[in-house]
Design an enzyme around this catalytic site. Structure first.
Site, PDB file in Angstrom:
ATOM      1  N   CYS A 109       0.852  -1.170   0.000  1.00  0.00           N
ATOM      2  CA  CYS A 109       0.000   0.000   0.000  1.00  0.00           C
ATOM      3  C   CYS A 109       0.895   1.229   0.000  1.00  0.00           C
ATOM      4  O   CYS A 109       2.057   1.170   0.345  1.00  0.00           O
ATOM      5  CB  CYS A 109      -0.864   0.021   1.253  1.00  0.00           C
ATOM      6  SG  CYS A 109      -2.135  -1.235   1.197  1.00  0.00           S
ATOM      7  N   ARG A 250       2.016 -10.375  18.682  1.00  0.00           N
ATOM      8  CA  ARG A 250       0.871 -10.289  19.582  1.00  0.00           C
ATOM      9  C   ARG A 250       1.392 -10.061  21.002  1.00  0.00           C
ATOM     10  O   ARG A 250       2.586 -10.102  21.248  1.00  0.00           O
ATOM     11  CB  ARG A 250       0.080 -11.608  19.568  1.00  0.00           C
ATOM     12  CG  ARG A 250      -0.474 -12.009  18.229  1.00  0.00           C
ATOM     13  CD  ARG A 250      -1.716 -11.239  17.874  1.00  0.00           C
ATOM     14  NE  ARG A 250      -2.324 -11.773  16.656  1.00  0.00           N
ATOM     15  CZ  ARG A 250      -1.919 -11.503  15.418  1.00  0.00           C
ATOM     16  NH1 ARG A 250      -0.900 -10.691  15.225  1.00  0.00           N
ATOM     17  NH2 ARG A 250      -2.546 -12.023  14.376  1.00  0.00           N
ATOM     18  N   ARG A 253       2.957 -13.654  21.760  1.00  0.00           N
ATOM     19  CA  ARG A 253       3.744 -14.459  20.837  1.00  0.00           C
ATOM     20  C   ARG A 253       4.116 -13.637  19.616  1.00  0.00           C
ATOM     21  O   ARG A 253       3.500 -12.598  19.333  1.00  0.00           O
ATOM     22  CB  ARG A 253       2.961 -15.707  20.400  1.00  0.00           C
ATOM     23  CG  ARG A 253       1.730 -15.395  19.582  1.00  0.00           C
ATOM     24  CD  ARG A 253       0.979 -16.649  19.174  1.00  0.00           C
ATOM     25  NE  ARG A 253      -0.346 -16.312  18.697  1.00  0.00           N
ATOM     26  CZ  ARG A 253      -0.655 -15.977  17.440  1.00  0.00           C
ATOM     27  NH1 ARG A 253       0.299 -15.945  16.525  1.00  0.00           N
ATOM     28  NH2 ARG A 253      -1.875 -15.658  17.093  1.00  0.00           N
TER      29      ARG A 253
END
Lengths: 264, 264
Positions: A109, A250, A253
């Protein structure tokens, strides 16, 4: 387009929302997107679709990460025409039109364009090998990032990029409808502030394509962290460039796709 | 890159996965991304970073939605060099290099490039005004789409685009690391099959930027459905072009941002 162009990054619009109860009129918030043109010495370098804020940072970062300037001091200044979204930048050297001719449109993008050849990278100083960061800090950064990407949450329509120095919570965070623009805005601002990019992590909400790896490497940033997935080409390139590439970050993890030695 | 380039859309790679139990070696699947060059009469039209499959559809769709050919019959055929990801396309007319000069880099994934001016659109036949679709079918399509975008689920790294004829479950679905590539592959295949695009909906996993609205309009598709968000510019453009624009499509709700009259 009939409407005058807004300069706010978010705009309210009338929509029809359809649910199990049937259709109803509502207003919703969407992200603004305008064509931003970067000019150097009367030469049109690129027109990028982006969010109309921090355009000076965008120009500085774009010229740096696309290889058209080599160091922060090459950027002498710029004027921003906010009515027409044109940035007139001044560099300490000439840009040859031939440098602009071969452009690769990328899957990413944002601007989705690379100017220079991989050979140009070889001339750069190596990425900091001594820089390391604790894995638990990567998880905390992912958590911090999720809490702070507000515009992303409000609209679902923009990407967020942040820069962490030595693993600290980022003080520099930018949103843009183009994720490469958001990265360039962060890098451009960091250059202006004199941040030592060799001790930083770039954290992004977007998927990682090879072009964002190129940009990160050109900026001299040794660690790239994404909440999303990398492409295969991005992983191969990160391996080659010895850039630490982390995906699916996350709170509890993450996955290291290249150069794990910087994560302790 | 040292490795020979793979031609599979998914590749297994060794990674280090870090969890609460600490780091461990694993393999993970990532999406392939290669530079695909489209040539017409010895002229390099564009190099797009994309997934190395269905390259004939990509070339046909790209040339159509970027305004370089006006109808399916203008595409006389192509040879695909799969070793170097080059498509040599033959058109029934010349492409002038001047048509390629002004390129706008957009915020979208995929090629992120538009060649022709909005004026070119005015010369096109109007979008089908009589075409309509039941709101419940939009929800069912969103549900179908979520179940079928397998590569997207496997890697988190690609976008999926599908084409529904008259609201039926799509028979045409494509994945690509670039969401504009995925759209072009679907449009290119539909052109080759002789599908009446005026009776179709384009369904995409990605955010909607103005460029994907342009592409949809150029293809003559009256309804664009996204599971994600549109940008403000995309909504304004869809209004101007009278294209039905739907975002945040879910099993039980969706939002209509432009031209709601086609949804009954």
């Amino acid at each position: 387009m009939a409407d005058p162009q807004p300069l706010e990054p978010l705009v309210r619009m009338d929509i029809v929302k359809v649910t199990a109860e049937g259709p109803r009129m509502e207003t919703d918030v969407v992200a603004t997107e305008v064509p931003v043109t970067i000019m150097v010495d009367g030469l049109e370098i690129a027109t990028l679709m982006g969010t109309p804020e921090h355009l000076d940072d965008l120009a500085r970062g774009f010229l740096f990460t696309s290889g058209l300037m080599q160091r922060s001091g090459d950027f002498l200044g710029c004027e921003v025409d906010e009515a027409h979204w044109v940035v007139y930048a001044r560099l300490g050297h000439k840009v040859e039109p031939s440098q602009l001719f071969r452009r690769t449109f990328t899957s990413g993008c944002g601007k989705g364009v690379m100017f220079s050849s991989p050979l140009e990278l070889a001339g750069r100083s190596p990425l900091s090998a001594g820089f390391a960061i604790a894995g638990v800090r990567v998880q905390e950064l992912a958590n911090w990032f999720r809490r702070h990407s507000d515009l992303h949450h409000a609209t679902g329509g923009v990407h967020t990029v942040a820069l962490s120095v030595d693993g600290a919570d980022p003080e520099l965070i930018r949103d843009d409808v183009g994720r490469h623009n958001a990265a360039d805005k962060v890098v451009g601002r960091a250059l202006a502030m004199g941040v030592d990019l060799e001790r930083t992590l770039l954290v992004t909400s977007g998927r990682i394509s090879s072009e964002i790896v190129h940009k990160t490497r050109r900026a001299g940033i040794p660690v790239l962290v994404s909440l999303g997935a990398p492409t295969h080409q991005a992983v191969l390139l990160a391996h080659d460039l010895n850039l630490t590439l982390i995906g699916f970050a996350r709170q509890n993890r993450f996955s290291i796709f290249a150069a794990p030695e910087r994560i302790t």
